[in-house]
Scaffold this motif. Structure first.
Motif, PDB file in Angstrom:
ATOM      1  N   CYS A 219       0.850  -1.190   0.000  1.00 49.93           N
ATOM      2  CA  CYS A 219       0.000   0.000   0.000  1.00 49.93           C
ATOM      3  C   CYS A 219       0.882   1.236   0.000  1.00 49.93           C
ATOM      4  N   ILE A 220       0.584   2.209  -0.871  1.00 54.35           N
ATOM      5  CA  ILE A 220       1.402   3.422  -0.948  1.00 54.35           C
ATOM      6  C   ILE A 220       0.785   4.577  -0.152  1.00 54.35           C
ATOM      7  N   GLY A 221      -0.286   4.265   0.596  1.00 60.90           N
ATOM      8  CA  GLY A 221      -0.855   5.216   1.539  1.00 60.90           C
ATOM      9  C   GLY A 221      -1.250   6.550   0.939  1.00 60.90           C
TER      10      GLY A 221
ATOM     11  N   GLU B  31      -2.569   0.792  -7.200  1.00 57.65           N
ATOM     12  CA  GLU B  31      -1.234   0.208  -7.052  1.00 57.65           C
ATOM     13  C   GLU B  31      -1.252  -1.286  -7.369  1.00 57.65           C
ATOM     14  N   ALA B  32      -2.332  -1.982  -6.965  1.00 59.55           N
ATOM     15  CA  ALA B  32      -2.462  -3.399  -7.308  1.00 59.55           C
ATOM     16  C   ALA B  32      -2.557  -3.573  -8.822  1.00 59.55           C
TER      17      ALA B  32
ATOM     18  N   LEU C 225      -0.698  -5.564 -13.822  1.00 58.35           N
ATOM     19  CA  LEU C 225      -0.853  -5.427 -15.269  1.00 58.35           C
ATOM     20  C   LEU C 225       0.416  -4.963 -15.982  1.00 58.35           C
ATOM     21  N   LEU C 226       1.325  -4.352 -15.252  1.00 54.16           N
ATOM     22  CA  LEU C 226       2.535  -3.836 -15.902  1.00 54.16           C
ATOM     23  C   LEU C 226       3.744  -4.741 -15.709  1.00 54.16           C
ATOM     24  N   ASP C 227       3.544  -5.894 -15.109  1.00 52.68           N
ATOM     25  CA  ASP C 227       4.652  -6.844 -14.930  1.00 52.68           C
ATOM     26  C   ASP C 227       4.981  -7.495 -16.277  1.00 52.68           C
ATOM     27  N   PRO C 228       6.189  -7.285 -16.803  1.00 44.53           N
ATOM     28  CA  PRO C 228       6.535  -7.861 -18.113  1.00 44.53           C
ATOM     29  C   PRO C 228       6.513  -9.386 -18.129  1.00 44.53           C
TER      30      PRO C 228
END
Length: 305
Positions: free
Chosen positions: A19-21, A132-133, A138-141
């Motif tokens: 979590c980026i709060g 963030e999830a 979705l951006l993981d190559p």
């Protein structure tokens, strides 16, 4: 003391999620949803020593009087601005800051993680409603994979659904693994644009539902094989090439979707609805005044001639 663990099947991106709060662009502590508080956490709050944080908790965490359960024993009262009363000015949780993570209810400790129990095994993924999830998933190559990992037995858990071994063999989940395997295969098939993969799955599940409605669920394995072969061979590409670009239809569907979502939101937020209505009426009145002014100017110009 040794922590007891058990095996969990979890999406690989969960290891990267944190979590980026206050840095999050869409705070999950603001909205129109219901935040339940489990029974154990509720009594943790009640047993706190006197102080400002206990007073805040007693004012804003209330019992569910209708059909309470251990998981849905109480709820958080959100304010008129649809904001959690425990959200500080810096957009950080006052409960977490003052008492620690152990005093968060199960909902707040687990979101955006979602759990299912299939044949006695826990499976975990995350909801892409959390920005963030969505990014880490979705951006993981490397793409999305399910991996076996170890987790503490007492980790908080709120299962979305459960399928027993009996249901997997003869009940509602009989074809669960076949359906899920094909779904993952299609989503990971990068020969097709993403929207095409979604279209394929939509057509596939429409066919599955028709077989269920016709009480012919035994045909599901045949349907699975048919769509798998078509997806692998690229047979869907020609079908998509024949679909005309229907911009008008797309706009109509978009208006309907936005209209339904806006209607639901305004019904749940009457104060906002009144404000939107007032601004709409003011804008309409301003447009009418401007039209009359233009008309008056044109008439005056004609008389001058």
């Amino acid at each position: 003391m040794v922590t007891k663990t058990h095996k969990v099947l979890a999406a690989n991106y969960l290891k990267k999620f944190n979590c980026i709060g206050s840095a999050c662009e869409d705070c999950c502590c603001i909205g129109t949803w219901l935040v339940s508080v489990d029974k154990a956490t509720f009594f943790k709050y009640r047993n706190l020593p006197p102080g400002p944080i206990k007073e805040l908790l007693e004012r804003n965490v209330v019992r569910n009087r209708r059909n309470p359960s251990d998981e849905n024993y109480a709820r958080v009262k959100f304010g008129k601005n649809n904001q959690c009363p425990f959200l500080g000015e810096d957009h950080l949780c006052l409960i977490h800051l003052n008492l620690g993570e152990a005093f968060l209810g199960k909902v707040c400790r687990t979101y955006p993680r979602y759990s299912n129990i299939v044949d006695g095994r826990i499976e975990k993924v995350a909801s892409v409603s959390c920005p963030e999830a969505a990014r880490v998933a979705l951006l993981d190559p490397e793409g999305i994979r399910l991996e076996e990992t170890l987790e503490a037995v007492d980790a908080p858990l709120i299962p979305n659904y459960q399928l027993s071994a009996e249901e997997l063999h003869s009940g509602r989940g009989k074809y669960f693994y076949e359906l899920r395997t094909l779904t993952v295969e299609v989503l990971q098939n990068r020969k097709y644009d993403f929207w095409k993969r979604l279209m394929i799955l939509g057509l596939f599940y429409q066919a599955v539902q028709k077989s269920i409605d016709a009480e012919a669920a035994a045909e599901i394995p045949v349907i699975v094989m048919k769509y798998r072969n078509m997806a692998v061979s690229g047979a869907f590409q020609d079908a998509f090439a024949d679909i005309p670009s229907a911009t008008v239809v797309q706009r109509k569907i978009l208006r309907q979707l936005v209209g339904e979502r806006l209607k639901t939101y305004l019904e749940e937020n009457p104060d906002t609805a009144k404000l939107v209505l007032k601004k709409s009426l003011d804008a309409a009145a301003a447009r009418e005044a401007a039209r009359k002014a233009r008309e008056l100017t044109r008439r005056k110009g004609a008389l001058d001639v």
